[in-house]
Write a protein that holds these residues in place. Structure first.
Motif, PDB file in Angstrom:
ATOM      1  N   UNK A 211       0.832  -1.197   0.000  1.00 38.66           N
ATOM      2  CA  UNK A 211       0.000   0.000   0.000  1.00 38.66           C
ATOM      3  C   UNK A 211       0.871   1.252   0.000  1.00 38.66           C
ATOM      4  N   UNK A 212       1.899   1.252   0.823  1.00 39.66           N
ATOM      5  CA  UNK A 212       2.808   2.402   0.862  1.00 39.66           C
ATOM      6  C   UNK A 212       3.468   2.611  -0.501  1.00 39.66           C
TER       7      UNK A 212
ATOM      8  N   UNK B 211      -6.385  -1.467   2.617  1.00 39.61           N
ATOM      9  CA  UNK B 211      -6.740  -1.921   3.957  1.00 39.61           C
ATOM     10  C   UNK B 211      -6.674  -0.732   4.918  1.00 39.61           C
ATOM     11  N   UNK B 212      -7.766  -0.474   5.599  1.00 40.16           N
ATOM     12  CA  UNK B 212      -7.808   0.677   6.492  1.00 40.16           C
ATOM     13  C   UNK B 212      -6.918   0.497   7.716  1.00 40.16           C
ATOM     14  N   UNK B 213      -6.734  -0.732   8.179  1.00 38.49           N
ATOM     15  CA  UNK B 213      -5.809  -0.954   9.301  1.00 38.49           C
ATOM     16  C   UNK B 213      -4.379  -0.633   8.865  1.00 38.49           C
ATOM     17  N   UNK B 214      -4.020  -1.026   7.642  1.00 39.75           N
ATOM     18  CA  UNK B 214      -2.696  -0.689   7.122  1.00 39.75           C
ATOM     19  C   UNK B 214      -2.540   0.816   6.988  1.00 39.75           C
ATOM     20  N   UNK B 215      -3.602   1.476   6.540  1.00 39.08           N
ATOM     21  CA  UNK B 215      -3.553   2.940   6.428  1.00 39.08           C
ATOM     22  C   UNK B 215      -3.258   3.572   7.780  1.00 39.08           C
TER      23      UNK B 215
ATOM     24  N   UNK C  69     -11.288  -0.336   2.964  1.00 39.97           N
ATOM     25  CA  UNK C  69     -12.024  -1.254   3.823  1.00 39.97           C
ATOM     26  C   UNK C  69     -11.099  -2.054   4.707  1.00 39.97           C
ATOM     27  N   UNK C  70     -11.669  -2.510   5.788  1.00 43.93           N
ATOM     28  CA  UNK C  70     -10.934  -3.386   6.682  1.00 43.93           C
ATOM     29  C   UNK C  70     -10.936  -4.808   6.145  1.00 43.93           C
ATOM     30  N   UNK C  71     -10.209  -5.667   6.818  1.00 39.37           N
ATOM     31  CA  UNK C  71     -10.089  -7.051   6.380  1.00 39.37           C
ATOM     32  C   UNK C  71     -11.453  -7.716   6.244  1.00 39.37           C
ATOM     33  N   UNK C  72     -12.347  -7.466   7.183  1.00 37.14           N
ATOM     34  CA  UNK C  72     -13.674  -8.092   7.123  1.00 37.14           C
ATOM     35  C   UNK C  72     -14.424  -7.669   5.857  1.00 37.14           C
ATOM     36  N   UNK C  73     -14.361  -6.395   5.514  1.00 38.37           N
ATOM     37  CA  UNK C  73     -15.048  -5.904   4.310  1.00 38.37           C
ATOM     38  C   UNK C  73     -14.425  -6.497   3.047  1.00 38.37           C
TER      39      UNK C  73
ATOM     40  N   UNK D  77      -3.709   9.009   5.193  1.00 37.73           N
ATOM     41  CA  UNK D  77      -5.073   9.523   5.262  1.00 37.73           C
ATOM     42  C   UNK D  77      -5.870   9.061   4.042  1.00 37.73           C
ATOM     43  N   UNK D  78      -7.201   9.058   4.155  1.00 34.63           N
ATOM     44  CA  UNK D  78      -8.006   8.739   2.973  1.00 34.63           C
ATOM     45  C   UNK D  78      -7.661   9.645   1.783  1.00 34.63           C
ATOM     46  N   UNK D  79      -7.392  10.904   2.032  1.00 33.99           N
ATOM     47  CA  UNK D  79      -7.054  11.829   0.941  1.00 33.99           C
ATOM     48  C   UNK D  79      -5.777  11.390   0.215  1.00 33.99           C
TER      49      UNK D  79
END
Length: 108
Positions: A13-14, A68-72, A90-94, A78-80
Motif C-alpha cells: 500500500x505504501x 486496507x484501512x488498518x494498514x492505512x 475497507x478493513x479485512x472483514x469488508x 489519510x483517505x485523501x
C-alpha cells in the motif's frame, strides 16, 4: 467476465501511494542506478511494470483496488492520500466479504 479485487496491505500500500509501482522493483526505487538498469532491461524485453498493468486493468474495467484501512492507520496514511490510487477503502472483514466465493484471491 469476472470481477477482480486486488487488496493492498502494509508495504505494498505504501509503495502504491508513493508511486513506486512504476519501478520494476519497488525496493530499487531507493537506488536510482539500479532502478534505471532494471527499467532499461524491462524496456528491452517489453515487460510492463505493475503500474502499467494496473492502469490497463483500470481501462478495461471490472477491477476493484482495495486499501486496507488498518494498514492505512499503521502507516499514518489519510483517505485523501490513498483514495486517488484505489477504488475502495475497507478493513479485512469488508475485503473478505467482498471476495467470498472468489476462485482466486490475490493480495499485496
Amino acid at each position: 467476465g469476472k470481477s477482480v479485487h486486488l487488496a493492498f496491505y502494509m508495504e505494498a500500500l505504501a509503495a502504491l501511494v508513493r508511486g513506486e509501482l512504476a519501478s520494476p522493483d519497488p525496493s530499487a526505487a531507493a537506488d536510482p542506478p539500479m532502478e534505471a538498469e532494471l527499467l532499461a532491461g524491462m524496456e528491452r524485453v517489453g515487460a510492463p511494470t505493475a503500474a502499467n498493468i494496473l492502469q490497463k486493468a483500470r481501462e478495461i474495467g471490472g477491477i476493484e483496488l482495495w486499501a486496507c484501512t488498518a494498514s492505512m492507520q499503521f502507516l499514518r496514511l489519510t483517505p485523501a492520500q490513498v483514495e486517488p490510487h484505489v477504488t475502495r477503502l475497507g478493513g479485512l472483514a469488508a475485503i473478505l466479504e467482498a471476495t467470498i466465493g472468489a476462485a482466486t484471491t490475490v493480495t499485496f
